[in-house]
Design an enzyme around this catalytic site. Structure first.
Site, short mmCIF file in Angstrom:
data_model
loop_
_atom_site.label_atom_id
_atom_site.label_comp_id
_atom_site.label_asym_id
_atom_site.label_seq_id
_atom_site.Cartn_x
_atom_site.Cartn_y
_atom_site.Cartn_z
N TYR A 62 0.84 -1.20 0.00
CA TYR A 62 0.00 0.00 0.00
C TYR A 62 0.87 1.24 0.00
O TYR A 62 2.04 1.21 0.38
CB TYR A 62 -0.97 0.01 1.20
CG TYR A 62 -0.31 0.31 2.53
CD1 TYR A 62 0.17 -0.72 3.33
CD2 TYR A 62 -0.17 1.62 2.99
CE1 TYR A 62 0.77 -0.46 4.56
CE2 TYR A 62 0.43 1.89 4.22
CZ TYR A 62 0.90 0.86 4.99
OH TYR A 62 1.50 1.12 6.20
N CYS A 63 0.27 2.35 -0.46
CA CYS A 63 0.93 3.65 -0.42
C CYS A 63 -0.17 4.70 -0.29
O CYS A 63 -1.31 4.37 0.03
CB CYS A 63 1.79 3.87 -1.67
SG CYS A 63 0.86 3.87 -3.21
N THR A 64 0.14 5.97 -0.54
CA THR A 64 -0.83 7.04 -0.28
C THR A 64 -2.06 6.96 -1.19
O THR A 64 -3.19 6.95 -0.72
CB THR A 64 -0.17 8.43 -0.47
OG1 THR A 64 1.08 8.42 0.22
CG2 THR A 64 -1.06 9.54 0.04
N ILE A 108 -4.18 4.57 0.71
CA ILE A 108 -4.72 4.88 2.04
C ILE A 108 -5.91 5.85 1.92
O ILE A 108 -6.89 5.74 2.66
CB ILE A 108 -3.62 5.53 2.92
CG1 ILE A 108 -2.43 4.58 3.08
CG2 ILE A 108 -4.18 5.93 4.28
CD1 ILE A 108 -1.13 5.30 3.44
#
Ligand SMILES: [Zn+2]
Ligand SMILES: [Zn+2]
Length: 322
Positions: A177-179, A206
């Protein structure tokens, strides 16, 4: 949704034949819509975050979706009282996120996309490792409970860390996952290329997870690249994970040190903020260039010499009327 402005976060891996030409047209379109923000254009696609009046942002999304190359863009939309940027930059680069993985085409192969609720339901399984592919200053502000983090200051260091991950987690299912999802496209593809077999990615990152899965089990705040600095995403079981850089009490108020030379990005509590006038230390407080503190800890970048049309070809400059 009743605030007058929107903030859009989006990306798209899609071939853009002439990035420089596209950049100019796109820049003009953004100016006409009174958008502010940052957009990166490359042969492999585009990556953007912009703010504008709600109706202007809606028009922008409509125009983008009408272009077959961008029809699949999944815009993450936040509401806001005002702009989240002070300038409009549209730039061309070799990659839309600097990873050094130029040979990887996420359209050819990438990790399986998980919708936020699928990610939530899968992340705590014993055969799963949740991997944060962001940089240290980002996950230090907030991350998923039990996530594996990497000792990197920039995403371009990600490839170097994969051998280490392979030793530890080769037989696990990896959920990255990342932003907003963009880094995961190449990160998960690279993990597959390096021999991991079961790789998934949180679609929309996210930010989308906050909207569609209540941000459950995301601890702290989500670092963002606009003047909000960090945003809340967890409305289910929020938890503060950061402490005041000065006094150590639990606090998640993110500020930039008022000394522009330091510009350290940390949590500083309200009380210490006022005592140190927005600086991270007495040293920084006494720095001759220290900026005045207004209680927010956010500082506009220098506007001197900013020209919204900067970057246009000279020949174009004469035809453009703004
Ligand atoms: Zn404090
Ligand atoms: Zn400082």
């Amino acid at each position: 949704m009743n605030k007058p402005y929107s903030i859009l976060l989006y990306y798209c891996y899609t071939p853009i034949a002439d990035p420089e030409e596209f950049r100019e047209q796109h820049h003009l379109m953004c100016l006409e819509l009174n958008l502010l923000g940052r957009i990166i254009v490359s042969k492999e696609g585009l990556n953007g975050t912009v703010s504008g009046l709600k109706e202007d942002c809606e028009k922008y999304m409509e125009l983008m979706h009408a272009d077959p190359r961008f029809a699949k863009i999944d815009f993450k939309v936040d509401e806001s009282e005002g702009h989240a940027f002070t300038k409009m930059h549209v730039r061309t680069k070799s990659e839309i996120v600097h990873s050094g993985l130029l040979h990887i085409d996420p359209n050819a192969r990438t990790g399986k996309h998980l919708e936020p609720k699928e990610f939530r339901d899968m992340k705590d399984r014993d055969d799963v490792v949740v991997l944060d592919v962001r940089s240290d200053y980002e996950y230090n502000v907030g991350r998923f409970k039990n996530a594996v983090t990497l000792d990197i200051e920039n995403f371009r260091e990600f490839p170097e860390k994969v051998a280490e991950l392979k030793e530890k987690y080769k037989d696990k299912k990896i959920l990255t996952y990342c932003t907003g999802g963009i880094k995961c496209e190449k990160a998960s593809a690279f993990l597959l290329e390096q021999g991991f077999e079961d790789v998934y990615q949180l679609h929309g990152g996210i930010i989308k997870y906050g909207k569609e899965a209540g941000g459950e089990d995301f601890e702290g705040k989500c670092y963002v690249f606009d003047n909000r600095v960090a945003v809340d995403v967890n409305s289910v079981n929020p938890k503060v994970i950061s402490t005041c850089y000065v006094c150590g009490t639990e606090d998640d108020r993110m500020v930039n040190c008022a000394n522009p030379v330091c510009n350290l990005h940390v949590a500083i509590c309200e009380k210490c903020g006022w005592e140190l006038e927005g600086a991270c230390s007495t040293e920084c407080k006494g720095h001759p260039e220290k900026r005045p503190y207004d209680g927010t800890g956010y500082y506009q970048k220098e506007m001197n010499g900013y020209n919204p049309l900067k970057g246009f070809n000279r020949k174009k400059k004469n035809d453009v009327q703004v």
